[in-house]
Motif scaffolding. Structure first.
Motif, short mmCIF file in Angstrom:
data_model
loop_
_atom_site.label_atom_id
_atom_site.label_comp_id
_atom_site.label_asym_id
_atom_site.label_seq_id
_atom_site.Cartn_x
_atom_site.Cartn_y
_atom_site.Cartn_z
N CYS A 1 0.85 -1.19 0.00
CA CYS A 1 0.00 0.00 0.00
C CYS A 1 0.88 1.24 0.00
CB CYS A 1 -0.95 0.01 1.19
SG CYS A 1 -1.95 1.52 1.26
N PHE A 2 0.72 2.06 -1.03
CA PHE A 2 1.49 3.28 -1.13
C PHE A 2 0.96 4.35 -0.18
CE2 PHE A 2 2.25 1.10 -5.10
CZ PHE A 2 3.59 1.30 -5.33
N GLY A 3 -0.23 4.11 0.41
CA GLY A 3 -0.81 5.07 1.33
C GLY A 3 -0.34 4.88 2.76
N SER B 1 9.84 -1.35 -4.22
CA SER B 1 11.18 -1.05 -4.71
C SER B 1 11.25 -1.22 -6.22
CB SER B 1 12.21 -1.96 -4.03
OG SER B 1 12.24 -1.73 -2.65
N ALA B 2 10.62 -2.29 -6.72
CA ALA B 2 10.62 -2.53 -8.16
C ALA B 2 9.92 -1.40 -8.90
CB ALA B 2 9.94 -3.87 -8.47
N PHE B 3 8.76 -0.96 -8.38
CA PHE B 3 8.03 0.11 -9.05
C PHE B 3 8.82 1.42 -9.02
CE2 PHE B 3 5.28 3.85 -8.53
CZ PHE B 3 4.75 3.89 -9.81
N ARG B 4 9.39 1.74 -7.87
CA ARG B 4 10.14 3.00 -7.77
C ARG B 4 11.34 3.01 -8.70
NH1 ARG B 4 9.70 3.90 -1.21
NH2 ARG B 4 7.63 4.83 -1.23
N ASP B 5 12.02 1.88 -8.82
CA ASP B 5 13.15 1.79 -9.74
C ASP B 5 12.69 2.04 -11.18
OD1 ASP B 5 14.81 1.24 -7.66
OD2 ASP B 5 15.00 -0.90 -8.07
N GLU B 6 11.57 1.42 -11.56
CA GLU B 6 11.05 1.60 -12.91
C GLU B 6 10.58 3.04 -13.13
OE1 GLU B 6 8.02 -1.32 -13.40
OE2 GLU B 6 9.44 -2.92 -13.89
N CYS C 1 12.07 5.61 -15.93
CA CYS C 1 11.22 6.26 -16.93
C CYS C 1 11.35 7.78 -16.85
CB CYS C 1 9.76 5.86 -16.73
SG CYS C 1 9.38 4.14 -17.15
N GLN C 2 11.38 8.30 -15.63
CA GLN C 2 11.46 9.74 -15.45
C GLN C 2 12.78 10.29 -15.98
OE1 GLN C 2 11.13 10.98 -11.32
NE2 GLN C 2 9.80 12.67 -11.93
N GLU D 1 -1.23 11.47 -9.63
CA GLU D 1 -1.74 10.51 -8.65
C GLU D 1 -1.07 9.16 -8.86
OE1 GLU D 1 -3.79 11.14 -6.20
OE2 GLU D 1 -4.15 13.23 -6.75
N LEU D 2 -1.02 8.36 -7.80
CA LEU D 2 -0.33 7.08 -7.85
C LEU D 2 -0.84 6.20 -8.98
CD1 LEU D 2 1.55 4.90 -6.69
CD2 LEU D 2 -0.32 4.23 -5.20
N GLU D 3 -2.15 6.09 -9.12
CA GLU D 3 -2.72 5.21 -10.14
C GLU D 3 -2.31 5.65 -11.54
OE1 GLU D 3 -7.03 3.14 -11.28
OE2 GLU D 3 -6.90 4.64 -9.68
N ASP D 4 -2.28 6.97 -11.77
CA ASP D 4 -1.87 7.48 -13.08
C ASP D 4 -0.40 7.19 -13.33
OD1 ASP D 4 -4.41 8.51 -13.55
OD2 ASP D 4 -3.94 10.43 -12.64
N ARG D 5 0.43 7.30 -12.29
CA ARG D 5 1.86 7.03 -12.44
C ARG D 5 2.10 5.55 -12.74
NH1 ARG D 5 2.95 8.91 -6.86
NH2 ARG D 5 4.80 7.60 -7.01
N VAL D 6 1.39 4.67 -12.02
CA VAL D 6 1.53 3.23 -12.26
C VAL D 6 1.13 2.88 -13.68
CG1 VAL D 6 0.63 0.95 -11.64
CG2 VAL D 6 1.24 2.57 -9.84
#
Length: 207
Positions: free
Chosen positions: A51-53, A105-110, A114-115, A166-171
């Protein structure tokens, strides 16, 4: 230990979430049941939730334990009963999965990857739009100027989503950029262009 192995090999986090009545949305996102969550902030994969929240995370047994206020052993017993598993039967080697690093960690790395690539491309487009702009109405448009005009607003919008969205848009954006190796191909192109430009500068200095 066999009980835990059997449950984790047979029941995915996504299956458990669906079985226990939580609505799974786009990109495997769900409203977190562990805090007052109005927009989906919990990300699921087969082996892990995060949970990112509120930061809640763990495997399928951790999920059931938190949902029903049980010990991990009691949660594993409940999962075995709810999914019709025999806790005394060891899982086959084919069903055992290698542990994955934490999803966050995997999501933040990706996302960072991308950024970085998008920002490099954005700066290149900004440079092209100025450097290769036609100097007169009759001058033919350089392909790099055309690309900058076509892509600049779109790439800037994507970079803004990764920075402020927002988190969902970033994912959703990260998954879209990673699909079919779009971001990887762009990164390779940028490196090739950098080498070509460096080579041109060296030739110009030599002359």
């Amino acid at each position: 230990m066999r009980l835990f192995e059997t449950v984790k090999a047979a029941v995915t986090v996504r299956q458990a979430v669906g079985h226990y009545g939580l609505k799974i949305g786009r990109n495997n996102m769900v409203c977190c049941p562990f805090h007052n969550d109005h927009t989906p902030s919990m990300k699921l994969n087969e082996d892990y939730f995060y949970c990112f929240g509120c930061g809640a995370h763990g495997d399928v047994i951790d999920l059931a334990a938190r949902l029903f206020d049980l010990s991990n052993y009691e949660a594993a017993r409940k999962l075995a009963a709810d999914f019709g598993l025999d806790p005394d039967k060891p899982p086959s080697a084919a069903t055992l999965k290698k542990p994955k690093r934490p999803l966050v960690s995997a999501f933040r790395d990706e996302e960072v990857h991308c950024q970085r690539v998008l920002c490099d491309y954005l700066h290149l487009l900004e440079d092209w739009k100025v450097r290769y702009a036609p100097q007169s109405p009759d001058e033919a448009w350089d392909d790099r100027f055309v690309e900058a005009c076509q892509m600049l607003d779109h790439v800037e919008y994507q970079a803004d989503i990764l920075t402020f969205g927002e988190l969902e848009d970033r994912v959703r954006l990260v998954e879209g950029l990673k699909k079919n190796r779009i971001i990887d191909d762009l990164e390779k192109r940028l490196k090739r262009l950098e080498k070509e430009e460096s080579h041109e500068e060296e030739k110009s200095i030599a002359c």
